[in-house]
Design a protein around this motif. Structure first.
Motif, mmCIF file in Angstrom:
data_model
loop_
_atom_site.group_PDB
_atom_site.id
_atom_site.type_symbol
_atom_site.label_atom_id
_atom_site.label_comp_id
_atom_site.label_asym_id
_atom_site.label_seq_id
_atom_site.Cartn_x
_atom_site.Cartn_y
_atom_site.Cartn_z
ATOM 1 N N HIS A 1 4.613 -2.246 5.690
ATOM 2 C CA HIS A 1 5.224 -1.622 4.515
ATOM 3 C C HIS A 1 4.118 -1.110 3.616
ATOM 4 O O HIS A 1 3.206 -1.860 3.264
ATOM 5 N N LYS A 2 4.221 0.159 3.224
ATOM 6 C CA LYS A 2 3.142 0.748 2.424
ATOM 7 C C LYS A 2 3.155 0.231 0.978
ATOM 8 O O LYS A 2 2.189 0.355 0.271
ATOM 9 N N LYS A 3 4.276 -0.359 0.581
ATOM 10 C CA LYS A 3 4.297 -0.974 -0.758
ATOM 11 C C LYS A 3 4.008 -2.469 -0.599
ATOM 12 O O LYS A 3 4.797 -3.321 -0.970
ATOM 13 N N ASN A 4 2.865 -2.750 -0.016
ATOM 14 C CA ASN A 4 2.457 -4.126 0.282
ATOM 15 C C ASN A 4 1.595 -4.632 -0.879
ATOM 16 O O ASN A 4 0.521 -4.109 -1.125
ATOM 17 N N SER A 5 2.089 -5.612 -1.627
ATOM 18 C CA SER A 5 1.282 -6.103 -2.749
ATOM 19 C C SER A 5 1.234 -7.631 -2.756
ATOM 20 O O SER A 5 2.149 -8.286 -2.260
ATOM 21 N N THR A 6 0.153 -8.141 -3.296
ATOM 22 C CA THR A 6 -0.019 -9.595 -3.428
ATOM 23 C C THR A 6 -0.184 -9.935 -4.902
ATOM 24 O O THR A 6 -0.835 -9.211 -5.649
ATOM 25 N N ARG A 7 0.440 -11.025 -5.286
ATOM 26 C CA ARG A 7 0.315 -11.518 -6.662
ATOM 27 C C ARG A 7 -0.651 -12.692 -6.662
ATOM 28 O O ARG A 7 -0.540 -13.603 -5.842
ATOM 29 N N PHE A 8 -1.614 -12.645 -7.560
ATOM 30 C CA PHE A 8 -2.614 -13.697 -7.697
ATOM 31 C C PHE A 8 -2.465 -14.352 -9.062
ATOM 32 O O PHE A 8 -2.169 -13.680 -10.057
ATOM 33 N N LEU A 9 -2.710 -15.661 -9.116
ATOM 34 C CA LEU A 9 -2.720 -16.385 -10.387
ATOM 35 C C LEU A 9 -4.167 -16.649 -10.803
ATOM 36 O O LEU A 9 -5.042 -16.851 -9.962
ATOM 37 N N ILE A 10 -4.395 -16.650 -12.107
ATOM 38 C CA ILE A 10 -5.707 -16.998 -12.657
ATOM 39 C C ILE A 10 -5.575 -18.418 -13.219
ATOM 40 O O ILE A 10 -4.742 -18.667 -14.102
ATOM 41 N N LEU A 11 -6.368 -19.347 -12.686
ATOM 42 C CA LEU A 11 -6.252 -20.759 -13.058
ATOM 43 C C LEU A 11 -7.458 -21.228 -13.854
ATOM 44 O O LEU A 11 -8.597 -20.839 -13.570
ATOM 45 N N SER A 12 -7.175 -22.076 -14.848
ATOM 46 C CA SER A 12 -8.231 -22.620 -15.702
ATOM 47 C C SER A 12 -8.035 -24.126 -15.857
ATOM 48 O O SER A 12 -6.913 -24.624 -15.757
ATOM 49 N N ILE B 1 -11.138 2.026 12.414
ATOM 50 C CA ILE B 1 -10.673 2.740 13.611
ATOM 51 C C ILE B 1 -9.171 3.047 13.543
ATOM 52 O O ILE B 1 -8.694 3.924 14.234
ATOM 53 N N GLU B 2 -8.445 2.323 12.693
ATOM 54 C CA GLU B 2 -7.037 2.645 12.414
ATOM 55 C C GLU B 2 -6.792 2.369 10.939
ATOM 56 O O GLU B 2 -7.022 1.254 10.473
ATOM 57 N N LYS B 3 -6.315 3.375 10.210
ATOM 58 C CA LYS B 3 -6.080 3.213 8.767
ATOM 59 C C LYS B 3 -4.649 2.769 8.473
ATOM 60 O O LYS B 3 -3.728 3.092 9.239
ATOM 61 N N ARG B 4 -4.492 2.061 7.371
ATOM 62 C CA ARG B 4 -3.176 1.702 6.823
ATOM 63 C C ARG B 4 -2.223 1.176 7.893
ATOM 64 O O ARG B 4 -1.195 1.763 8.181
ATOM 65 N N ILE B 5 -2.588 0.036 8.474
ATOM 66 C CA ILE B 5 -1.738 -0.506 9.552
ATOM 67 C C ILE B 5 -0.726 -1.533 9.028
ATOM 68 O O ILE B 5 0.007 -2.129 9.803
ATOM 69 N N GLU B 6 -0.679 -1.710 7.674
ATOM 70 C CA GLU B 6 0.334 -2.629 7.135
ATOM 71 C C GLU B 6 1.717 -2.041 7.382
ATOM 72 O O GLU B 6 1.909 -0.829 7.312
#
Length: 276
Positions: free
Chosen positions: A171-182, A164-169
């Protein structure tokens, strides 16, 4: 018995963690839904999962500090990282208008990413949930006509909700960093990034001396995070991410750093994921 790689994720199907898992491993995997980050770690520790995908920082909300504690407690090996562009949308049951919405539910970090939009709508009551996609799923399961979720387009598609509302973040350069764990150490060819942890003495300039070791060897410090050592006043664990062009420079920097630190640990050496 499935022979697919099993990836433990915090949240449910169509969460950003699942998206990050697909981006890193490809679509041919089995994602295991967990209600908390601690649960993902337990799944890996018990051998019920092969890897964990764990968010560690967001470009708006900052570092996810409790996850640094989990990295310290479980001592898993970081074998990779992935950056995901995060686009947040307001989802509701089909036919719902923004004027009908009284409650907005999502993960606390997603809520923080949409501060500006939410402050423009003070009439909305904000509720924190365990996961963006889980909040979307709940709206469908419980037929919540006055509630909207902040979540991804993938969640809207999977659970049959309308955006019902698009792109409500904010900052449009909104990024998340994920780690891959083993659970196992993996030799990553041509590794050019590492995550390290250590403590320093209380001497003046102790941390500066460590950082100088990296600078002298042309090793770039891309992140530094301090966390209090539990139960010890004025003592901190430092977590740093470093990047290098030449392996020999990194090796030399580590040899120097060892002389200035205690409880030094290489949490993982892996390939830097260029941001999208």
């Amino acid at each position: 018995m499935s022979d697919k790689i099993r990836i433990a994720i915090q949240g449910v199907k169509a969460s950003f963690h699942e998206e990050a898992a697909y981006k890193y491993f490809g679509k041919d995997i089995e994602t295991l839904e967990c209600e908390s980050f601690k649960k993902t770690c337990e799944m890996l520790k018990q051998g019920k999962a092969d890897y964990v995908v764990m968010a560690i920082e967001n470009s708006i909300a900052g570092s996810i500090l409790p996850n640094y504690n989990l990295l310290r407690d479980y001592r898993f090996h970081i074998i990779g990282e992935v950056h995901l562009n995060i686009q947040q949308h307001l989802l509701a049951l089909p036919g719902t208008k923004l004027a009908d919405v009284k409650f907005v539910e999502s993960h606390p970090i997603a809520i923080r990413q949409c501060d500006e939009f939410l402050s423009e709508h003070p009439e909305l009551t904000i509720k924190e949930g365990m996961d963006t996609a889980a909040c979307a799923k709940k709206i469908v399961e419980e037929k919540l006509t006055h509630t909207a979720a902040i979540a991804s387009e993938a969640a809207a598609k999977l659970y049959g909700l309308e955006i019902i509302e698009k792109r409500i973040e904010t900052h449009k350069k909104n990024s998340t960093r994920f780690l891959i764990l083993s659970n196992e150490v993996q030799e990553i060819k041509n590794a050019n990034k590492a995550s390290l942890s250590f403590q320093t003495s209380h001497a003046i300039g102790a941390l500066a001396a460590v950082l100088q070791c990296f600078a002298e060897q042309n090793v770039n410090l891309s992140k530094i995070q301090s966390m209090p050592v539990v139960g010890r006043r004025n003592e901190y664990d430092f977590y740093v991410d470093v990047e290098w062009k030449k392996q020999a420079d990194y090796d030399a920097a580590i040899r120097k750093v060892l002389k200035h630190t205690v409880n030094f640990s290489i949490m993982g050496e892996y390939l830097k994921n260029e941001k999208i």
